[in-house]
Design a protein around this motif. Structure first.
Motif, mmCIF file in Angstrom:
data_model
loop_
_atom_site.group_PDB
_atom_site.id
_atom_site.type_symbol
_atom_site.label_atom_id
_atom_site.label_comp_id
_atom_site.label_asym_id
_atom_site.label_seq_id
_atom_site.Cartn_x
_atom_site.Cartn_y
_atom_site.Cartn_z
ATOM 1 N N LYS A 171 -2.511 -64.808 -20.889
ATOM 2 C CA LYS A 171 -1.435 -63.978 -20.356
ATOM 3 C C LYS A 171 -0.664 -63.399 -21.537
ATOM 4 C CE LYS A 171 2.677 -64.097 -17.372
ATOM 5 N NZ LYS A 171 3.610 -63.553 -18.380
ATOM 6 N N ALA A 172 -0.592 -62.071 -21.603
ATOM 7 C CA ALA A 172 0.099 -61.430 -22.722
ATOM 8 C C ALA A 172 0.541 -60.032 -22.321
ATOM 9 C CB ALA A 172 -0.808 -61.364 -23.952
ATOM 10 N N ASP A 173 1.576 -59.555 -22.963
ATOM 11 C CA ASP A 173 2.097 -58.211 -22.748
ATOM 12 C C ASP A 173 1.269 -57.236 -23.585
ATOM 13 O OD1 ASP A 173 3.471 -55.858 -22.514
ATOM 14 O OD2 ASP A 173 5.377 -56.621 -23.287
ATOM 15 N N LEU A 174 0.485 -56.392 -22.930
ATOM 16 C CA LEU A 174 -0.413 -55.484 -23.641
ATOM 17 C C LEU A 174 0.283 -54.242 -24.180
ATOM 18 C CD1 LEU A 174 -3.586 -55.837 -21.394
ATOM 19 C CD2 LEU A 174 -3.184 -56.806 -23.661
ATOM 20 N N VAL A 207 -13.025 -53.875 -24.217
ATOM 21 C CA VAL A 207 -12.873 -52.847 -23.193
ATOM 22 C C VAL A 207 -11.407 -52.771 -22.813
ATOM 23 C CG1 VAL A 207 -13.553 -52.020 -20.912
ATOM 24 C CG2 VAL A 207 -15.183 -53.328 -22.298
ATOM 25 N N VAL A 208 -10.787 -51.638 -23.085
ATOM 26 C CA VAL A 208 -9.390 -51.413 -22.721
ATOM 27 C C VAL A 208 -9.421 -50.777 -21.339
ATOM 28 C CG1 VAL A 208 -7.255 -50.229 -23.330
ATOM 29 C CG2 VAL A 208 -8.752 -51.125 -25.131
ATOM 30 N N SER A 209 -9.077 -51.570 -20.315
ATOM 31 C CA SER A 209 -9.396 -51.157 -18.942
ATOM 32 C C SER A 209 -8.201 -50.828 -18.064
ATOM 33 C CB SER A 209 -10.233 -52.253 -18.264
ATOM 34 O OG SER A 209 -9.513 -53.472 -18.210
ATOM 35 N N MET A 210 -7.024 -50.555 -18.678
ATOM 36 C CA MET A 210 -5.857 -50.252 -17.843
ATOM 37 C C MET A 210 -5.993 -48.894 -17.146
ATOM 38 S SD MET A 210 -4.949 -52.445 -20.288
ATOM 39 C CE MET A 210 -4.328 -51.577 -21.713
ATOM 40 N N GLY A 211 -6.288 -47.849 -17.910
ATOM 41 C CA GLY A 211 -6.496 -46.526 -17.330
ATOM 42 C C GLY A 211 -5.226 -45.790 -16.975
ATOM 43 N N SER A 212 -4.334 -46.422 -16.222
ATOM 44 C CA SER A 212 -3.119 -45.731 -15.767
ATOM 45 C C SER A 212 -1.947 -45.888 -16.736
ATOM 46 C CB SER A 212 -2.706 -46.260 -14.390
ATOM 47 O OG SER A 212 -2.461 -47.652 -14.450
ATOM 48 N N SER A 213 -2.073 -46.803 -17.683
ATOM 49 C CA SER A 213 -0.984 -47.040 -18.634
ATOM 50 C C SER A 213 -1.366 -46.519 -20.011
ATOM 51 C CB SER A 213 -0.660 -48.536 -18.709
ATOM 52 O OG SER A 213 0.302 -48.782 -19.717
ATOM 53 N N LEU A 214 -0.892 -45.337 -20.348
ATOM 54 C CA LEU A 214 -1.245 -44.745 -21.634
ATOM 55 C C LEU A 214 -0.687 -45.547 -22.791
ATOM 56 C CD1 LEU A 214 -2.532 -42.501 -23.253
ATOM 57 C CD2 LEU A 214 -0.463 -41.127 -22.906
ATOM 58 N N GLU A 215 0.561 -46.000 -22.682
ATOM 59 C CA GLU A 215 1.188 -46.748 -23.772
ATOM 60 C C GLU A 215 0.411 -48.024 -24.092
ATOM 61 O OE1 GLU A 215 5.424 -48.945 -24.943
ATOM 62 O OE2 GLU A 215 5.202 -47.967 -22.983
ATOM 63 N N SER A 216 0.092 -48.793 -23.066
ATOM 64 C CA SER A 216 -0.653 -50.036 -23.280
ATOM 65 C C SER A 216 -2.047 -49.755 -23.825
ATOM 66 C CB SER A 216 -0.763 -50.817 -21.971
ATOM 67 O OG SER A 216 0.496 -51.230 -21.519
ATOM 68 N N SER A 217 -2.686 -48.716 -23.298
ATOM 69 C CA SER A 217 -4.042 -48.386 -23.740
ATOM 70 C C SER A 217 -4.060 -47.989 -25.209
ATOM 71 C CB SER A 217 -4.619 -47.257 -22.877
ATOM 72 O OG SER A 217 -4.747 -47.671 -21.537
ATOM 73 N N ILE A 218 -3.121 -47.150 -25.615
ATOM 74 C CA ILE A 218 -3.025 -46.746 -27.018
ATOM 75 C C ILE A 218 -2.819 -47.953 -27.911
ATOM 76 C CG2 ILE A 218 -1.574 -45.546 -28.703
ATOM 77 C CD1 ILE A 218 -1.101 -43.385 -26.601
ATOM 78 N N MET A 219 -1.894 -48.820 -27.513
ATOM 79 C CA MET A 219 -1.590 -49.991 -28.330
ATOM 80 C C MET A 219 -2.801 -50.898 -28.470
ATOM 81 S SD MET A 219 0.999 -50.842 -30.081
ATOM 82 C CE MET A 219 2.268 -49.873 -29.256
ATOM 83 N N CYS A 220 -3.511 -51.120 -27.366
ATOM 84 C CA CYS A 220 -4.683 -52.011 -27.400
ATOM 85 C C CYS A 220 -5.799 -51.427 -28.266
ATOM 86 C CB CYS A 220 -5.193 -52.260 -25.986
ATOM 87 S SG CYS A 220 -4.151 -53.349 -25.005
ATOM 88 N N VAL A 221 -6.054 -50.128 -28.117
ATOM 89 C CA VAL A 221 -7.096 -49.491 -28.932
ATOM 90 C C VAL A 221 -6.756 -49.585 -30.410
ATOM 91 C CG1 VAL A 221 -8.154 -47.279 -29.530
ATOM 92 C CG2 VAL A 221 -7.898 -47.916 -27.127
ATOM 93 N N MET A 222 -5.527 -49.242 -30.765
ATOM 94 C CA MET A 222 -5.127 -49.241 -32.168
ATOM 95 C C MET A 222 -5.189 -50.630 -32.790
ATOM 96 S SD MET A 222 -1.957 -46.495 -32.177
ATOM 97 C CE MET A 222 -1.729 -46.626 -33.946
ATOM 98 N N VAL A 223 -4.681 -51.618 -32.075
ATOM 99 C CA VAL A 223 -4.685 -52.984 -32.611
ATOM 100 C C VAL A 223 -6.107 -53.518 -32.717
ATOM 101 C CG1 VAL A 223 -3.986 -55.369 -32.200
ATOM 102 C CG2 VAL A 223 -2.350 -53.509 -31.833
ATOM 103 N N ALA A 224 -6.935 -53.244 -31.705
ATOM 104 C CA ALA A 224 -8.323 -53.715 -31.737
ATOM 105 C C ALA A 224 -9.064 -53.156 -32.953
ATOM 106 C CB ALA A 224 -9.044 -53.323 -30.446
ATOM 107 N N LYS A 225 -8.874 -51.878 -33.239
ATOM 108 C CA LYS A 225 -9.539 -51.276 -34.393
ATOM 109 C C LYS A 225 -8.956 -51.803 -35.701
ATOM 110 C CE LYS A 225 -12.528 -49.134 -34.079
ATOM 111 N NZ LYS A 225 -13.936 -49.543 -33.823
ATOM 112 N N GLU A 226 -7.641 -52.012 -35.741
ATOM 113 C CA GLU A 226 -7.010 -52.584 -36.938
ATOM 114 C C GLU A 226 -7.570 -53.971 -37.250
ATOM 115 O OE1 GLU A 226 -2.848 -52.679 -36.239
ATOM 116 O OE2 GLU A 226 -2.589 -50.504 -36.314
ATOM 117 N N LEU A 227 -7.891 -54.723 -36.189
ATOM 118 C CA LEU A 227 -8.412 -56.088 -36.362
ATOM 119 C C LEU A 227 -9.916 -56.114 -36.628
ATOM 120 C CD1 LEU A 227 -6.382 -57.941 -33.575
ATOM 121 C CD2 LEU A 227 -6.015 -58.052 -36.044
#
Length: 215
Positions: A50-53, A71-91
């Motif tokens: 459980k975490a705040d994406l 897989v960043v699967s939110m779709g409707s949340s642009l802010e969360s999707s951007i954050m997840c993609v960026m952090v995943a690539k940074e890691l």
């Protein structure tokens, strides 16, 4: 060796995806901010967190550096999707797939690092339209970049003719890669064997060329 996959966001798409990945034996990490969803899937996946994406520090803490694909699967949340993609690539996640609700959203996610964008509703609509418009199509899968693979029954005018006679590659830009008859699938087809009405043809083609088959 099992493939390790993170599913970030457990809406309907994320849940369906997680179910299918688990059936196929993947090592699945799921992350969502809904405690009930995390509890429900915790027994089926390798790790449920459980975490705040929307929080980059929370995303960094879930162990993405150890997965093969996210897989960043939110779709409707642009802010969360951007954050997840960026952090995943940074890691250092090797491959990141992001779900997008629109072409504009997909373009943004690609710009911030997503390796692949999927549009589930659009792809589902395209597959349904193909099946509705042509009773010959049985299954249809979009491979991206306009390429698709599908199975179909021979068109009425093809029945009784051979693949050599039909010249499907020349006439329709259609590559037949396998055939199923009487429950047996084979990739080695006799080009001089007349097609049966109950045969199932497996083919690869560009979607832009499919209209030629449907007319």
């Amino acid at each position: 060796m099992k493939k390790s996959i993170a599913v970030l966001g457990m809406g309907r798409f994320g849940q369906f995806l997680t179910d299918e990945l688990c059936k196929k034996g993947a090592d699945v990490l799921i992350v969502d901010d809904d405690e009930e969803t995390i509890r429900r899937f915790s027994g089926a996946v390798s790790c449920a967190i459980k975490a705040d994406l929307c929080d980059p520090e929370a995303i960094r803490s879930v162990g993405l550096a150890d997965v093969d694909l996210a897989v960043v699967s939110m779709g409707s949340s642009l802010e969360s999707s951007i954050m997840c993609v960026m952090v995943a690539k940074e890691l250092g996640v090797p491959y990141v797939i992001a779900k997008a609700a629109s072409l504009r959203m997909g373009d943004i996610l690609q710009r911030v690092g997503a390796d692949e964008i999927i549009y589930p509703e659009k792809e589902s609509a395209e597959m349904t339209a193909r099946r509705v418009m042509s009773s010959d199509f049985i299954e249809f899968f979009n491979l991206g970049s306009d390429l698709c693979v599908f199975s179909m029954r021979p068109k009425k005018e093809w029945i009784g003719k051979t693949l050599r006679e039909l010249k499907l590659r020349d006439r329709y830009k259609l590559n037949i890669v396998a055939m199923r008859e009487n429950g047996v699938t084979s990739a080695t087809m006799d080009p001089d064997q007349p097609l049966d009405a109950n045969a199932e043809l497996f083919a690869i083609a560009h979607q832009s060329d499919l209209d030629m088959i449907q007319h």
